[in-house]
Scaffold this motif. Sequence first.
Motif, short mmCIF file in Angstrom:
data_model
loop_
_atom_site.label_atom_id
_atom_site.label_comp_id
_atom_site.label_asym_id
_atom_site.label_seq_id
_atom_site.Cartn_x
_atom_site.Cartn_y
_atom_site.Cartn_z
N ILE A 99 34.53 36.57 35.29
CA ILE A 99 35.48 35.76 36.04
C ILE A 99 35.81 36.40 37.39
O ILE A 99 36.97 36.45 37.80
CB ILE A 99 36.76 35.50 35.23
CG1 ILE A 99 37.25 36.78 34.55
CG2 ILE A 99 36.54 34.44 34.19
CD1 ILE A 99 38.49 36.61 33.72
N ARG A 106 36.06 29.23 37.49
CA ARG A 106 37.36 29.61 38.07
C ARG A 106 37.47 29.29 39.56
O ARG A 106 38.56 29.27 40.11
CB ARG A 106 37.59 31.12 37.91
CG ARG A 106 37.84 31.60 36.51
CD ARG A 106 39.22 31.21 36.01
NE ARG A 106 39.50 31.91 34.77
CZ ARG A 106 39.10 31.51 33.58
NH1 ARG A 106 38.38 30.40 33.48
NH2 ARG A 106 39.38 32.20 32.50
N ALA A 302 44.65 34.20 36.27
CA ALA A 302 43.43 33.38 36.26
C ALA A 302 42.18 34.21 35.99
O ALA A 302 41.20 33.70 35.44
CB ALA A 302 43.29 32.63 37.58
#
Length: 327
Positions: A99, A106, A302
Amino acid sequence: MPESSRQLNDLNKVFIPCRTVLEMETLTSLYLSTQNYDQIKDLPESQPSSQKVAQIFGVEETKPLLSIVDYFINCAIPKVKPVVMYEREHHDRYRMGNIEAYTKTRVCLYLALHRLKLKFLILKNFLDRFKKNQYELDFYQSQNSGVNQTMLSTLYKFYHDKNKMNLILMLPKKKISERVSKLIDTQDSITTDKLLNMVATRLFTNEKNQVKFIMREIKASLFVCKLIFATMDVKNPFLRAKDTMISPEETMVSNDFIPELIPAMSKCFSDNNYVQLEECINAFDFLMNKVLDGINYAYEVASGGIIKLELDETLYNTGNIFTELVS
Protein backbone atom coordinates in the motif's frame (compact mmCIF):
# COMPACT_ATOMS: atom_id res chain seq x y z
CA MET A 1 14.20 10.76 -8.22
CA PRO A 2 14.68 13.97 -10.30
CA GLU A 3 11.80 16.45 -10.16
CA SER A 4 10.83 15.98 -13.81
CA SER A 5 10.89 12.18 -13.46
CA ARG A 6 8.78 12.31 -10.33
CA GLN A 7 6.30 14.63 -12.03
CA LEU A 8 6.01 12.30 -15.02
CA ASN A 9 5.65 9.30 -12.72
CA ASP A 10 2.84 10.93 -10.72
CA LEU A 11 1.15 12.06 -13.92
CA ASN A 12 1.05 8.57 -15.42
CA LYS A 13 0.33 6.62 -12.24
CA VAL A 14 -1.90 9.00 -10.30
CA PHE A 15 -3.19 12.18 -11.93
CA ILE A 16 -4.40 10.69 -15.22
CA PRO A 17 -5.80 7.36 -13.88
CA CYS A 18 -7.51 9.12 -10.95
CA ARG A 19 -8.85 12.14 -12.79
CA THR A 20 -12.29 11.13 -11.46
CA VAL A 21 -11.25 12.46 -8.03
CA LEU A 22 -10.72 15.94 -9.48
CA GLU A 23 -14.01 15.75 -11.38
CA MET A 24 -15.97 14.72 -8.28
CA GLU A 25 -14.26 17.41 -6.24
CA THR A 26 -15.18 20.03 -8.84
CA LEU A 27 -18.77 18.85 -9.05
CA THR A 28 -19.08 18.99 -5.25
CA SER A 29 -17.66 22.52 -5.22
CA LEU A 30 -20.28 23.59 -7.78
CA TYR A 31 -23.01 22.06 -5.62
CA LEU A 32 -21.71 23.96 -2.58
CA SER A 33 -21.86 27.25 -4.48
CA THR A 34 -25.63 27.21 -3.93
CA GLN A 35 -26.13 24.69 -1.11
CA ASN A 36 -24.96 24.33 2.48
CA TYR A 37 -22.30 21.77 3.37
CA ASP A 38 -24.39 20.57 6.33
CA GLN A 39 -26.82 19.03 3.83
CA ILE A 40 -24.20 16.53 2.65
CA LYS A 41 -21.84 16.44 5.65
CA ASP A 42 -23.09 13.07 6.93
CA LEU A 43 -24.00 11.61 3.54
CA PRO A 44 -20.79 9.52 3.15
CA GLU A 45 -21.60 7.48 6.27
CA SER A 46 -24.60 5.95 4.48
CA GLN A 47 -22.36 4.90 1.55
CA PRO A 48 -24.86 6.38 -0.93
CA SER A 49 -25.54 5.01 -4.39
CA SER A 50 -24.68 7.00 -7.48
CA GLN A 51 -28.42 7.60 -8.01
CA LYS A 52 -28.73 9.09 -4.52
CA VAL A 53 -25.74 11.40 -4.97
CA ALA A 54 -26.92 12.47 -8.44
CA GLN A 55 -30.36 13.24 -7.04
CA ILE A 56 -28.98 15.34 -4.20
CA PHE A 57 -26.59 17.17 -6.53
CA GLY A 58 -29.39 17.73 -9.03
CA VAL A 59 -27.51 16.31 -12.02
CA GLU A 60 -29.83 13.43 -12.97
CA GLU A 61 -30.73 15.08 -16.28
CA THR A 62 -27.25 16.39 -17.10
CA LYS A 63 -25.40 13.54 -18.78
CA PRO A 64 -21.78 14.77 -18.45
CA LEU A 65 -22.18 15.54 -14.73
CA LEU A 66 -24.16 12.37 -14.12
CA SER A 67 -21.31 10.37 -15.66
CA ILE A 68 -18.89 11.91 -13.13
CA VAL A 69 -20.98 10.67 -10.20
CA ASP A 70 -21.61 7.29 -11.79
CA TYR A 71 -17.95 6.57 -12.52
CA PHE A 72 -16.69 7.80 -9.15
CA ILE A 73 -19.24 5.87 -7.07
CA ASN A 74 -19.52 2.70 -9.15
CA CYS A 75 -16.03 2.33 -10.62
CA ALA A 76 -13.43 4.25 -8.60
CA ILE A 77 -14.62 3.69 -5.04
CA PRO A 78 -15.10 -0.11 -5.33
CA LYS A 79 -11.38 -0.42 -6.16
CA VAL A 80 -10.50 0.89 -2.71
CA LYS A 81 -9.93 -2.04 -0.39
CA PRO A 82 -10.34 -2.10 3.40
CA VAL A 83 -7.32 -1.13 5.49
CA VAL A 84 -6.99 -4.57 7.11
CA MET A 85 -7.93 -7.95 5.63
CA TYR A 86 -8.42 -11.13 7.67
CA GLU A 87 -7.90 -14.73 6.60
CA ARG A 88 -8.92 -17.66 8.81
CA GLU A 89 -6.28 -19.87 7.19
CA HIS A 90 -3.66 -17.54 8.65
CA HIS A 91 -4.92 -18.04 12.22
CA ASP A 92 -6.76 -14.72 12.27
CA ARG A 93 -3.58 -12.71 11.86
CA TYR A 94 -4.13 -9.72 9.65
CA ARG A 95 -2.13 -9.16 6.51
CA MET A 96 -1.71 -5.96 4.55
CA GLY A 97 -1.03 -5.71 0.86
CA ASN A 98 1.47 -3.41 -0.81
CA ILE A 99 0.00 0.00 0.00
CA GLU A 100 2.72 2.45 -0.93
CA ALA A 101 2.02 5.66 -2.82
CA TYR A 102 1.15 4.10 -6.20
CA THR A 103 -0.96 1.15 -5.09
CA LYS A 104 -4.08 0.91 -7.25
CA THR A 105 -6.30 0.01 -4.28
CA ARG A 106 -5.38 3.23 -2.47
CA VAL A 107 -4.28 5.76 -5.06
CA CYS A 108 -7.66 7.53 -5.46
CA LEU A 109 -7.83 8.09 -1.72
CA TYR A 110 -4.23 9.30 -1.58
CA LEU A 111 -4.96 11.77 -4.38
CA ALA A 112 -8.09 13.04 -2.60
CA LEU A 113 -6.02 13.58 0.57
CA HIS A 114 -3.29 15.21 -1.51
CA ARG A 115 -5.76 17.76 -2.90
CA LEU A 116 -7.20 18.44 0.55
CA LYS A 117 -3.79 18.99 2.09
CA LEU A 118 -2.57 21.07 -0.85
CA LYS A 119 -5.38 23.61 -0.38
CA PHE A 120 -4.36 24.19 3.21
CA LEU A 121 -0.68 24.31 2.26
CA ILE A 122 -1.38 27.09 -0.25
CA LEU A 123 -2.89 29.20 2.52
CA LYS A 124 -0.03 28.35 4.88
CA ASN A 125 2.57 29.14 2.23
CA PHE A 126 1.05 32.58 1.65
CA LEU A 127 1.09 33.45 5.36
CA ASP A 128 4.63 32.12 5.80
CA ARG A 129 5.79 34.42 2.98
CA PHE A 130 3.74 37.27 4.38
CA LYS A 131 5.49 36.95 7.77
CA LYS A 132 8.92 36.52 6.17
CA ASN A 133 8.31 39.72 4.16
CA GLN A 134 7.72 41.73 7.34
CA TYR A 135 3.93 41.79 6.87
CA GLU A 136 4.06 43.42 3.45
CA LEU A 137 2.16 42.20 0.38
CA ASP A 138 4.60 43.24 -2.33
CA PHE A 139 6.04 39.71 -2.50
CA TYR A 140 3.04 38.69 -4.59
CA GLN A 141 1.71 40.69 -7.49
CA SER A 142 -0.89 38.75 -9.46
CA GLN A 143 -2.05 39.94 -12.86
CA ASN A 144 -5.47 40.23 -11.21
CA SER A 145 -4.27 42.45 -8.38
CA GLY A 146 -5.92 45.81 -7.94
CA VAL A 147 -4.44 49.06 -6.70
CA ASN A 148 -6.06 48.96 -3.26
CA GLN A 149 -5.51 45.31 -2.51
CA THR A 150 -6.20 43.97 0.97
CA MET A 151 -4.50 41.03 2.59
CA LEU A 152 -7.64 38.92 2.10
CA SER A 153 -8.01 39.74 -1.59
CA THR A 154 -4.30 39.09 -2.19
CA LEU A 155 -4.46 35.76 -0.38
CA TYR A 156 -7.53 34.82 -2.42
CA LYS A 157 -5.77 35.60 -5.70
CA PHE A 158 -2.71 33.71 -4.49
CA TYR A 159 -4.90 30.69 -3.70
CA HIS A 160 -6.78 30.98 -7.00
CA ASP A 161 -3.59 31.22 -9.08
CA LYS A 162 -1.73 28.44 -7.27
CA ASN A 163 -4.71 26.08 -7.34
CA LYS A 164 -5.11 26.68 -11.08
CA MET A 165 -1.38 26.07 -11.62
CA ASN A 166 -1.69 22.75 -9.83
CA LEU A 167 -4.77 21.70 -11.80
CA ILE A 168 -3.01 22.49 -15.09
CA LEU A 169 -0.12 20.31 -13.90
CA MET A 170 -2.51 17.46 -13.11
CA LEU A 171 -4.75 17.86 -16.18
CA PRO A 172 -2.48 17.93 -19.23
CA LYS A 173 -4.14 18.65 -22.55
CA LYS A 174 -3.98 16.12 -25.37
CA LYS A 175 -2.06 17.38 -28.38
CA ILE A 176 -4.26 16.64 -31.38
CA SER A 177 -4.69 18.31 -34.73
CA GLU A 178 -7.50 20.77 -35.39
CA ARG A 179 -9.02 18.37 -37.93
CA VAL A 180 -9.16 15.51 -35.40
CA SER A 181 -10.44 17.88 -32.74
CA LYS A 182 -13.44 18.77 -34.90
CA LEU A 183 -14.25 15.10 -35.40
CA ILE A 184 -14.36 14.35 -31.67
CA ASP A 185 -17.77 14.86 -30.10
CA THR A 186 -17.18 16.25 -26.58
CA GLN A 187 -20.72 17.43 -25.96
CA ASP A 188 -21.45 14.72 -23.40
CA SER A 189 -18.00 14.56 -21.82
CA ILE A 190 -16.03 16.68 -19.36
CA THR A 191 -12.88 17.81 -21.14
CA THR A 192 -9.86 19.35 -19.43
CA ASP A 193 -10.89 22.80 -20.65
CA LYS A 194 -14.40 22.33 -19.28
CA LEU A 195 -13.06 21.14 -15.94
CA LEU A 196 -10.72 24.12 -15.61
CA ASN A 197 -13.53 26.47 -16.59
CA MET A 198 -15.75 24.97 -13.92
CA VAL A 199 -13.29 25.52 -11.11
CA ALA A 200 -10.69 28.14 -11.98
CA THR A 201 -12.00 30.91 -14.22
CA ARG A 202 -14.35 33.02 -12.14
CA LEU A 203 -12.76 35.60 -9.85
CA PHE A 204 -14.85 37.04 -7.02
CA THR A 205 -14.41 40.69 -6.08
CA ASN A 206 -16.51 40.65 -2.90
CA GLU A 207 -14.36 39.55 0.03
CA LYS A 208 -17.16 37.52 1.64
CA ASN A 209 -17.48 35.52 -1.56
CA GLN A 210 -13.71 35.08 -1.70
CA VAL A 211 -13.70 33.41 1.71
CA LYS A 212 -16.74 31.32 0.77
CA PHE A 213 -14.97 30.16 -2.41
CA ILE A 214 -11.93 28.94 -0.47
CA MET A 215 -14.16 27.22 2.08
CA ARG A 216 -16.27 25.40 -0.47
CA GLU A 217 -13.09 24.21 -2.20
CA ILE A 218 -11.88 22.74 1.08
CA LYS A 219 -15.28 21.24 1.91
CA ALA A 220 -15.46 19.66 -1.55
CA SER A 221 -12.14 17.88 -1.06
CA LEU A 222 -13.12 16.83 2.45
CA PHE A 223 -16.40 15.39 1.18
CA VAL A 224 -14.62 13.33 -1.50
CA CYS A 225 -12.17 11.98 1.10
CA LYS A 226 -15.02 11.02 3.41
CA LEU A 227 -16.88 9.23 0.62
CA ILE A 228 -13.86 7.02 0.03
CA PHE A 229 -13.04 6.45 3.70
CA ALA A 230 -16.66 5.44 4.35
CA THR A 231 -16.27 2.45 2.03
CA MET A 232 -13.31 1.40 4.20
CA ASP A 233 -15.48 1.68 7.33
CA VAL A 234 -13.22 4.40 8.71
CA LYS A 235 -15.39 7.03 10.40
CA ASN A 236 -12.79 9.37 11.92
CA PRO A 237 -9.68 9.14 9.73
CA PHE A 238 -8.26 12.52 10.75
CA LEU A 239 -8.49 12.10 14.54
CA ARG A 240 -5.62 10.62 16.52
CA ALA A 241 -6.82 8.68 19.55
CA LYS A 242 -4.50 10.61 21.87
CA ASP A 243 -5.69 14.02 20.67
CA THR A 244 -9.44 14.34 21.21
CA MET A 245 -9.53 17.96 22.38
CA ILE A 246 -9.47 19.43 18.86
CA SER A 247 -11.03 17.61 15.91
CA PRO A 248 -9.04 18.32 12.72
CA GLU A 249 -12.10 17.61 10.56
CA GLU A 250 -14.34 19.98 12.52
CA THR A 251 -11.57 22.60 12.51
CA MET A 252 -11.31 22.42 8.68
CA VAL A 253 -14.90 23.60 8.26
CA SER A 254 -15.25 25.64 11.45
CA ASN A 255 -16.26 29.29 11.19
CA ASP A 256 -13.71 30.03 13.93
CA PHE A 257 -10.83 29.04 11.65
CA ILE A 258 -10.57 30.34 8.06
CA PRO A 259 -13.86 32.33 7.82
CA GLU A 260 -13.09 34.18 11.07
CA LEU A 261 -9.32 34.49 11.30
CA ILE A 262 -8.44 35.44 7.71
CA PRO A 263 -10.83 38.44 7.59
CA ALA A 264 -9.62 39.40 11.09
CA MET A 265 -6.00 39.32 9.91
CA SER A 266 -6.90 41.38 6.87
CA LYS A 267 -8.60 44.04 9.04
CA CYS A 268 -5.63 44.19 11.41
CA PHE A 269 -3.31 44.66 8.45
CA SER A 270 -5.48 47.44 6.98
CA ASP A 271 -5.64 49.13 10.40
CA ASN A 272 -1.87 48.77 10.92
CA ASN A 273 -2.59 46.84 14.11
CA TYR A 274 0.41 44.55 13.90
CA VAL A 275 0.26 43.31 17.48
CA GLN A 276 -3.22 41.86 17.01
CA LEU A 277 -2.30 40.72 13.49
CA GLU A 278 0.51 38.61 14.92
CA GLU A 279 -1.85 37.15 17.54
CA CYS A 280 -4.33 36.16 14.82
CA ILE A 281 -1.57 34.59 12.73
CA ASN A 282 -0.31 32.61 15.72
CA ALA A 283 -3.83 31.31 16.37
CA PHE A 284 -4.19 30.47 12.68
CA ASP A 285 -0.85 28.62 12.65
CA PHE A 286 -1.85 26.59 15.70
CA LEU A 287 -5.10 25.41 14.10
CA MET A 288 -3.41 24.91 10.72
CA ASN A 289 -0.84 22.58 12.30
CA LYS A 290 -3.66 20.56 13.87
CA VAL A 291 -5.38 20.25 10.49
CA LEU A 292 -2.22 19.24 8.61
CA ASP A 293 -1.33 16.72 11.30
CA GLY A 294 -4.85 15.29 11.01
CA ILE A 295 -4.47 14.87 7.24
CA ASN A 296 -1.08 13.22 7.75
CA TYR A 297 -2.71 10.83 10.20
CA ALA A 298 -5.35 9.99 7.58
CA TYR A 299 -2.49 8.98 5.26
CA GLU A 300 -1.16 6.72 8.02
CA VAL A 301 -4.59 5.16 8.50
CA ALA A 302 -5.03 4.58 4.77
CA SER A 303 -1.56 3.05 4.40
CA GLY A 304 -1.56 0.94 7.54
CA GLY A 305 1.10 3.15 9.09
CA ILE A 306 3.48 2.94 6.13
CA ILE A 307 3.15 6.51 4.82
CA LYS A 308 4.33 9.13 7.31
CA LEU A 309 4.62 12.68 5.98
CA GLU A 310 6.21 15.79 7.42
CA LEU A 311 3.82 18.64 8.23
CA ASP A 312 4.47 20.55 4.97
CA GLU A 313 5.26 17.49 2.83
CA THR A 314 3.05 16.29 -0.03
CA LEU A 315 2.84 12.72 -1.24
CA TYR A 316 2.69 13.69 -4.91
CA ASN A 317 4.46 16.26 -7.04
CA THR A 318 3.24 19.86 -6.94
CA GLY A 319 5.50 21.28 -9.63
CA ASN A 320 6.81 24.75 -8.84
CA ILE A 321 3.68 26.25 -7.29
CA PHE A 322 5.46 26.89 -4.00
CA THR A 323 8.68 28.22 -5.52
CA GLU A 324 7.54 30.39 -8.42
CA LEU A 325 5.55 33.60 -8.07
CA VAL A 326 3.29 35.12 -10.70
CA SER A 327 4.77 38.34 -12.02
